[in-house]
Scaffold this motif. Structure first.
Motif, short mmCIF file in Angstrom:
data_model
loop_
_atom_site.label_atom_id
_atom_site.label_comp_id
_atom_site.label_asym_id
_atom_site.label_seq_id
_atom_site.Cartn_x
_atom_site.Cartn_y
_atom_site.Cartn_z
N LEU A 93 0.71 -1.57 -0.11
CA LEU A 93 -0.11 0.14 -0.12
C LEU A 93 0.68 1.35 0.42
N ASP A 94 0.42 2.17 -0.49
CA ASP A 94 1.31 3.67 -0.63
C ASP A 94 0.03 4.19 -0.31
N GLY A 145 -2.01 1.27 -4.13
CA GLY A 145 -1.57 -0.20 -3.89
C GLY A 145 -1.43 -1.09 -4.96
#
Ligand SMILES: Nc1ncnc2c1ncn2[C@@H]1O[C@H](COP(=O)(O)OP(=O)(O)O)[C@@H](O)[C@H]1O
Ligand SMILES: Cc1ncc(C[n+]2csc(CCOP(=O)(O)OP(=O)(O)O)c2C)c(N)n1
Ligand SMILES: [Mg+2]
Length: 336
Positions: A236-237, A296
């Motif tokens: 995940l970003d 993500g």
């Protein structure tokens, strides 16, 4: 106070055109429905309890709207069209002993609930009325062309992880309510008390998204469901997660980020989708005035170094909503 049956007739007999697929509606022991050929029925129930899901002093119309909207959100997450709903209402006898107060509350509540029914094309076809702590249990039924429902289990390695709209507004609105904000036109309060299920988005994502769910418990916690069901991990970003309008200004940067990652109550859609289909899905939702943001990627299980590594270090102690968690416990949102 009206007797149960009068109450149902008085407040919950929805106006509008008769639904030709309701062979027998409110008033008998059970409802008789005529499903559409070539479709599967999508069915879900969600309960909203006073002071757990909504504040006891929330406007009655918001309580009605919200109870329906959070239930319908599960149909949106399946890519289904809403058709019918059942509403089991538990009313606090003491609070509703005063006839005028009861009428004011029930009128507002019915307006919120039936307004939602009209907006989402869901016909109220039955329910139940009992006394006890104020709570509403809403069963929704929708339909989806056979084989086209969006499940939690279809994500594959390489898929983009994306969310509709912006996150954190539900938790931000709750925080503002607790601080005394009562202006329902405030965008964050609206996100918390008047959420809108992403029905049109869910239907547009049929055949595009590989998996979908709605975000009720918080992004990190809900991502865990897709990871488990699809047997993938997610990189995940967290910085790419879109924040609800006004959230940072209201809560500050840290609390805004926490609300968006683990606050819950957002009722946006969380999807996975093949990279080559992302732009098409984005265009379809853009036509509805709704953003779709990549947050993500799906990776092989174990490809991220640790539980919290699949998010990023700063999010390690964030957790999602759990009904039975002791107040002091922290439950990692992405734990399996
Ligand atoms: N008491 C129960 N009995 C049977 N199934 C349940 C019960 N509670 C939840 N479930 C099922 O567990 C799954 C997850 O539930 P939940 O976390 O409430 O989902 P959602 O966030 O979509 O409302 C759903 O398939 C739901 O139908
Ligand atoms: C007064 C109040 N306190 C706390 C919350 C936060 N909250 C309560 S339940 C919940 C998660 C969603 O509810 P749940 O019953 O788990 O819905 P489901 O996942 O079944 O759709 C959240 C974020 C709230 N909505 N209102
Ligand atoms: Mg549920």
């Amino acid at each position: 106070m009206l007797a149960e049956f009068d109450l149902i007739r008085h407040y919950f007999t929805a106006p509008g055109a008769a639904d030709s697929r309701v062979a027998l509606g409110i008033g008998d022991d059970a409802t008789l429905l005529v499903p559409r050929a070539g479709h599967e029925l999508a069915v879900s129930v969600d309960t909203s309890v006073t002071n757990v899901h909504f504040p006891d002093d929330a406007p009655a119309s918001a309580v009605g709207h919200r109870a329906l909207a959070v239930a319908v959100s599960d149909l949106a997450a399946m890519g289904a069209r809403a058709r019918w709903c059942w509403m089991a209402l538990t009313l606090d006898a003491r609070r509703f002993a005063d006839e005028d107060a009861a009428d004011a509350w029930l009128s507002g509540y019915a307006q919120g609930f039936l307004g939602g029914c009209a907006a989402y094309d869901s016909t109220l076809v039955g329910g139940d009325v009992t006394s006890g702590t104020l709570a509403i249990s809403v069963t929704v039924m929708g339909d989806v062309p056979t084989g086209q429902a969006l499940k939690r289990s279809g994500a594959v390695v390489g898929d983009v992880v994306a969310v509709t709209g912006a996150l954190g507004g539900g938790a931000g609105g709750l925080e503002l309510w607790q601080r005394g904000e009562r202006d329902l036109s405030h965008p964050l309060l609206r996100r918390y008390l008047l959420p809108e299920p992403r029905l049109e988005a869910g239907m547009a994502l049929r055949g595009l998204a590989t998996s979908a769910m709605d975000i009720s418990d918080g992004l990190l916690a809900d991502l865990g469901h897709i990871r488990r069901a699809s047997n993938v991990d997610v990189q995940l970003d967290a910085d790419a997660v879109p924040l609800a309008e006004g959230l940072t200004a209201a809560l500050g940067a840290d609390a805004a980020r926490r609300a968006a990652l683990s606050g819950g109550d957002d009722y946006e859609l969380l999807i996975t989708i093949a990279p080559e289909n992302f732009a098409r899905a984005q265009a379809a939702l853009d036509a509805q005035g709704l953003a779709l943001s990549a947050v993500g990627r799906c990776v092989a299980p174990g490809a991220v170094s640790s539980g919290d590594g699949s998010v990023d270090a700063a999010a390690g102690d964030y957790h999602g909503w759990q009904h039975f968690a002791p107040a002091s416990a922290t439950v990692p949102g992405d734990s399996r």
